[in-house]
Scaffold this active site. Structure first.
Site, PDB file in Angstrom:
ATOM      1  N   ARG A   4     -10.540   4.008  -9.746  1.00  0.00           N
ATOM      2  CA  ARG A   4      -9.564   4.999 -10.206  1.00  0.00           C
ATOM      3  C   ARG A   4      -9.644   5.178 -11.719  1.00  0.00           C
ATOM      4  O   ARG A   4     -10.350   4.459 -12.411  1.00  0.00           O
ATOM      5  CB  ARG A   4      -8.154   4.580  -9.795  1.00  0.00           C
ATOM      6  CG  ARG A   4      -7.999   4.550  -8.295  1.00  0.00           C
ATOM      7  CD  ARG A   4      -6.612   4.188  -7.885  1.00  0.00           C
ATOM      8  NE  ARG A   4      -6.514   4.180  -6.423  1.00  0.00           N
ATOM      9  CZ  ARG A   4      -5.503   3.673  -5.768  1.00  0.00           C
ATOM     10  NH1 ARG A   4      -4.494   3.123  -6.408  1.00  0.00           N
ATOM     11  NH2 ARG A   4      -5.491   3.709  -4.449  1.00  0.00           N
ATOM     12  N   ASP A  63       0.850  -1.183   0.000  1.00  0.00           N
ATOM     13  CA  ASP A  63       0.000   0.000   0.000  1.00  0.00           C
ATOM     14  C   ASP A  63       0.885   1.232   0.000  1.00  0.00           C
ATOM     15  O   ASP A  63       2.020   1.199   0.458  1.00  0.00           O
ATOM     16  CB  ASP A  63      -0.892  -0.019   1.252  1.00  0.00           C
ATOM     17  CG  ASP A  63      -1.950   1.071   1.236  1.00  0.00           C
ATOM     18  OD1 ASP A  63      -2.409   1.449   0.138  1.00  0.00           O
ATOM     19  OD2 ASP A  63      -2.328   1.543   2.320  1.00  0.00           O
ATOM     20  N   GLY A  64       0.354   2.317  -0.529  1.00  0.00           N
ATOM     21  CA  GLY A  64       1.047   3.596  -0.447  1.00  0.00           C
ATOM     22  C   GLY A  64       1.879   3.964  -1.653  1.00  0.00           C
ATOM     23  O   GLY A  64       2.672   4.906  -1.591  1.00  0.00           O
ATOM     24  N   ASN A  65       1.693   3.268  -2.781  1.00  0.00           N
ATOM     25  CA  ASN A  65       2.506   3.571  -3.958  1.00  0.00           C
ATOM     26  C   ASN A  65       2.241   4.980  -4.491  1.00  0.00           C
ATOM     27  O   ASN A  65       3.180   5.673  -4.899  1.00  0.00           O
ATOM     28  CB  ASN A  65       2.250   2.550  -5.063  1.00  0.00           C
ATOM     29  CG  ASN A  65       2.642   1.158  -4.645  1.00  0.00           C
ATOM     30  OD1 ASN A  65       3.600   0.968  -3.913  1.00  0.00           O
ATOM     31  ND2 ASN A  65       1.889   0.177  -5.104  1.00  0.00           N
ATOM     32  N   ARG A  66       0.982   5.399  -4.494  1.00  0.00           N
ATOM     33  CA  ARG A  66       0.670   6.759  -4.971  1.00  0.00           C
ATOM     34  C   ARG A  66       1.215   7.806  -4.009  1.00  0.00           C
ATOM     35  O   ARG A  66       1.743   8.832  -4.445  1.00  0.00           O
ATOM     36  CB  ARG A  66      -0.837   6.939  -5.170  1.00  0.00           C
ATOM     37  CG  ARG A  66      -1.355   6.102  -6.321  1.00  0.00           C
ATOM     38  CD  ARG A  66      -2.768   6.420  -6.734  1.00  0.00           C
ATOM     39  NE  ARG A  66      -3.693   6.508  -5.615  1.00  0.00           N
ATOM     40  CZ  ARG A  66      -4.913   7.020  -5.707  1.00  0.00           C
ATOM     41  NH1 ARG A  66      -5.354   7.489  -6.843  1.00  0.00           N
ATOM     42  NH2 ARG A  66      -5.717   7.042  -4.662  1.00  0.00           N
ATOM     43  N   ARG A  67       1.097   7.557  -2.709  1.00  0.00           N
ATOM     44  CA  ARG A  67       1.655   8.504  -1.728  1.00  0.00           C
ATOM     45  C   ARG A  67       3.177   8.594  -1.885  1.00  0.00           C
ATOM     46  O   ARG A  67       3.760   9.680  -1.828  1.00  0.00           O
ATOM     47  CB  ARG A  67       1.300   8.074  -0.307  1.00  0.00           C
ATOM     48  CG  ARG A  67      -0.159   8.294   0.046  1.00  0.00           C
ATOM     49  CD  ARG A  67      -0.428   8.013   1.525  1.00  0.00           C
ATOM     50  NE  ARG A  67      -0.121   6.637   1.908  1.00  0.00           N
ATOM     51  CZ  ARG A  67      -0.962   5.620   1.785  1.00  0.00           C
ATOM     52  NH1 ARG A  67      -2.161   5.797   1.268  1.00  0.00           N
ATOM     53  NH2 ARG A  67      -0.609   4.412   2.176  1.00  0.00           N
ATOM     54  N   TRP A  68       3.825   7.442  -2.091  1.00  0.00           N
ATOM     55  CA  TRP A  68       5.275   7.429  -2.281  1.00  0.00           C
ATOM     56  C   TRP A  68       5.645   8.227  -3.533  1.00  0.00           C
ATOM     57  O   TRP A  68       6.588   9.023  -3.515  1.00  0.00           O
ATOM     58  CB  TRP A  68       5.777   5.993  -2.399  1.00  0.00           C
ATOM     59  CG  TRP A  68       7.264   5.903  -2.559  1.00  0.00           C
ATOM     60  CD1 TRP A  68       8.198   5.812  -1.574  1.00  0.00           C
ATOM     61  CD2 TRP A  68       7.998   5.917  -3.791  1.00  0.00           C
ATOM     62  NE1 TRP A  68       9.464   5.760  -2.114  1.00  0.00           N
ATOM     63  CE2 TRP A  68       9.370   5.830  -3.480  1.00  0.00           C
ATOM     64  CE3 TRP A  68       7.626   6.000  -5.133  1.00  0.00           C
ATOM     65  CZ2 TRP A  68      10.361   5.827  -4.451  1.00  0.00           C
ATOM     66  CZ3 TRP A  68       8.619   5.995  -6.108  1.00  0.00           C
ATOM     67  CH2 TRP A  68       9.968   5.908  -5.752  1.00  0.00           C
ATOM     68  N   SER A  94      -7.166  -3.674  -4.003  1.00  0.00           N
ATOM     69  CA  SER A  94      -8.500  -3.777  -3.428  1.00  0.00           C
ATOM     70  C   SER A  94      -9.541  -3.378  -4.464  1.00  0.00           C
ATOM     71  O   SER A  94      -9.218  -2.807  -5.516  1.00  0.00           O
ATOM     72  CB  SER A  94      -8.628  -2.879  -2.196  1.00  0.00           C
ATOM     73  OG  SER A  94      -8.757  -1.526  -2.579  1.00  0.00           O
ATOM     74  N   ASN A 143      -9.512   0.129  -5.906  1.00  0.00           N
ATOM     75  CA  ASN A 143      -8.604   0.507  -6.987  1.00  0.00           C
ATOM     76  C   ASN A 143      -9.319   0.593  -8.336  1.00  0.00           C
ATOM     77  O   ASN A 143      -8.910   1.346  -9.212  1.00  0.00           O
ATOM     78  CB  ASN A 143      -7.442  -0.483  -7.102  1.00  0.00           C
ATOM     79  CG  ASN A 143      -6.527  -0.419  -5.906  1.00  0.00           C
ATOM     80  OD1 ASN A 143      -6.459  -1.356  -5.126  1.00  0.00           O
ATOM     81  ND2 ASN A 143      -5.818   0.685  -5.732  1.00  0.00           N
TER      82      ASN A 143
END
Length: 121
Positions: A78, A27-32, A72, A75
């Site tokens: 999107r 999780d968190g690929n977009r935030r990264w 999930s 997704n």
């Protein structure tokens, strides 16, 4: 994104029983990507690379089974182009893991049906 590239079992780990099965959520690929000033696609690709490294460590340590939750139902809400990238990256990761895994690879889905791409191996 926390990565395991520097991971090496501490001497204390060698003397302890390890779990036979672990699970984790990617999780968190977009935030990264946002935090690192790059594209969502690059964030997803870096996330898949981190999953691959984590699974390599599991193999090195002798952990028999690893469950990885990659996507999930949310997704699918999107942008269709982002979903297509995510599905392609997941398919590439499954292909890579199938090529290096000593055991079976199972892809499980609930809710929305995961699009299928023919394996590359």
């Amino acid at each position: 994104m926390t990565t395991l590239t520097e991971f090496a079992p501490a001497p204390a780990v060698a003397d302890r029983a390890l779990p036979r099965h672990i699970a984790f959520i990617a999780d968190g690929n977009r935030r990264w990507a946002k935090a690192n000033g790059t594209t969502v696609e690059e964030g997803v690709r870096q996330g898949a690379a981190a999953v691959h490294r984590a699974l390599e460590h599991c193999r090195t340590l002798g952990i028999e089974t690893a469950s990885v939750f990659l996507m999930s139902d949310r997704n699918f809400d999107r942008d269709p182009d982002e979903v297509a990238v995510l599905v392609d990256v997941i398919a590439d990761l499954v292909d890579t893991e199938a090529a290096v895994s000593a055991g079976p690879i199972r892809v499980l889905s609930s809710g929305a049906t995961m699009p299928v791409r023919a394996p590359g191996f």
